[in-house]
Design an enzyme around this catalytic site. Sequence first.
Site, short mmCIF file in Angstrom:
data_model
loop_
_atom_site.label_atom_id
_atom_site.label_comp_id
_atom_site.label_asym_id
_atom_site.label_seq_id
_atom_site.Cartn_x
_atom_site.Cartn_y
_atom_site.Cartn_z
CE LYS A 177 -1.61 -1.60 3.83
NZ LYS A 177 -2.33 -1.89 5.07
CB THR A 208 -7.47 8.20 7.11
OG1 THR A 208 -6.49 8.80 7.98
CG2 THR A 208 -7.75 9.13 5.95
N GLY A 210 -8.47 3.48 10.53
CA GLY A 210 -8.95 2.15 10.12
C GLY A 210 -8.86 1.84 8.64
CB THR A 211 -7.29 3.49 5.68
OG1 THR A 211 -6.07 3.73 6.38
CG2 THR A 211 -8.08 4.77 5.57
N GLY A 212 -6.31 0.76 6.82
CA GLY A 212 -5.58 -0.49 6.54
C GLY A 212 -6.43 -1.72 6.88
CB CYS A 213 -8.54 -2.53 9.86
SG CYS A 213 -7.30 -2.17 11.11
N1 LIG Z 1 -5.72 10.02 1.57
C1 LIG Z 1 -6.00 8.91 0.89
N2 LIG Z 1 -6.75 8.97 -0.25
C2 LIG Z 1 -7.04 7.86 -0.94
N3 LIG Z 1 -6.64 6.64 -0.58
C3 LIG Z 1 -5.90 6.50 0.53
C4 LIG Z 1 -5.54 7.62 1.34
N4 LIG Z 1 -4.80 7.19 2.40
C5 LIG Z 1 -4.72 5.85 2.28
N5 LIG Z 1 -5.35 5.43 1.13
C6 LIG Z 1 -5.50 4.06 0.68
O1 LIG Z 1 -6.10 3.34 1.76
C7 LIG Z 1 -5.62 2.01 1.78
C8 LIG Z 1 -5.00 1.74 3.15
O2 LIG Z 1 -3.70 2.29 3.12
P1 LIG Z 1 -2.88 2.87 4.33
O3 LIG Z 1 -1.54 3.17 3.75
O4 LIG Z 1 -3.64 3.97 4.97
O5 LIG Z 1 -2.84 1.62 5.26
P2 LIG Z 1 -2.26 1.49 6.68
O6 LIG Z 1 -1.16 2.46 6.88
O7 LIG Z 1 -1.97 0.06 6.90
O8 LIG Z 1 -3.51 1.93 7.55
P3 LIG Z 1 -3.66 1.92 9.15
O9 LIG Z 1 -3.05 3.18 9.63
O10 LIG Z 1 -5.15 1.87 9.31
O11 LIG Z 1 -2.95 0.70 9.66
C9 LIG Z 1 -4.65 1.90 0.61
O12 LIG Z 1 -5.36 1.43 -0.52
C10 LIG Z 1 -4.20 3.34 0.40
O13 LIG Z 1 -3.73 3.56 -0.91
C1 LIG Z 2 -6.87 -2.98 17.32
C2 LIG Z 2 -6.26 -2.24 16.19
N1 LIG Z 2 -5.84 -2.94 15.11
C3 LIG Z 2 -5.29 -2.30 14.06
C4 LIG Z 2 -5.15 -0.94 14.07
C5 LIG Z 2 -4.57 -0.25 12.84
O1 LIG Z 2 -3.57 0.59 13.07
C6 LIG Z 2 -5.59 -0.24 15.21
N2 LIG Z 2 -5.50 1.13 15.30
N3 LIG Z 2 -6.15 -0.92 16.24
#
Ligand SMILES: Nc1ncnc2c1ncn2[C@@H]1O[C@H](COP(=O)(O)OP(=O)(O)OP(=O)(O)O)[C@@H](O)[C@H]1O
Ligand SMILES: Cc1ncc(CO)c(N)n1
Length: 263
Positions: A177, A208, A210-213
Amino acid sequence: MRNYKIPTLTIAGSDSSGGAGIQADIKTFSALGTYGMSVITAITAQNTQGVFLVEELSNEIIKKQIEVIFDDIPPKAVKIGMVSSPQIIKEIVDTLKKYNPKYLVVDPVMISKSGYSLLKPEAKMNLIKYLIPMAYILTPNTLEAEEITGMHIDNLNDMKIAGQKILELGLKYVLMKGGHLKGDAVDVLIGKDTFEIYKQERLDKKNTHGTGCTLSSAITAHLALGYSVEKAIDLSKKYITETIRNSFDMGKGVGPVNHFYSF
Ligand SMILES: Nc1ncnc2c1ncn2[C@@H]1O[C@H](COP(=O)(O)OP(=O)(O)OP(=O)(O)O)[C@@H](O)[C@H]1O
Ligand SMILES: Cc1ncc(CO)c(N)n1
């Protein structure tokens, strides 16, 4: 097929504020029309401003949750999120080996957006040695991929090289990502004979959490629904983009994405 009867499972930590972790996963599984189940690995006292306390569950209860689910309602796809300690990782890997789920999506959660370490430093080795090799897809952000490979990742070419290096651990696919890099939100899928780029506009949004989850559970749901890996990621990337576009203020800090924007 959105009949809410295809079972999906998340093995992850609870986020009391409902935006990330187990709660984000279950919301995503539901929004995408599957039947969500959970194995809780740890409880975090967390809100939109930060993570304040974490309590891990015992190996015994984690193992038992997995066993009773698989013995009764075998999930079509499984996602793993926060697994904070070396012994929890080993327990999950040993237990899952008995059931050998085909679609295992591993999100190598390390540090929360608010900067709290959700993976103990001593757990990194077990993550790399035992959990990552079992994955069907690993979904690291670039910082997590740097931790796994020891490489510095700055651009698309670095993402490709790091992804290929991670594949050597034995898993099938890496979806790296690029949300933390500059420019468009570009993610890349790397497989033995696969290289796909998924590009969406970067949205200027504050909320944003929870985007990764959400992205990794969307991929899990789409795989469970029978889509190919490429299509599952394409649909999930579009879903995460729309949930960010429709995100909203909730609490005093970084609010959640909107899992239910289409309802
Ligand atoms: N500002 C944004 N606009 C559009 N897409 C985004 C944005 N920020 C993140 N994404 C997308 O959201 C998805 C999750 O990516 P992100 O890099 O935020 O994950 P992460 O860092 O693991 O998240 P978390 O902080 O929740 O663990 C990816 O597809 C990324 O490209
Ligand atoms: C419990 C939990 N899992 C994953 C994330 C993602 O960063 C978070 N903030 N909290």
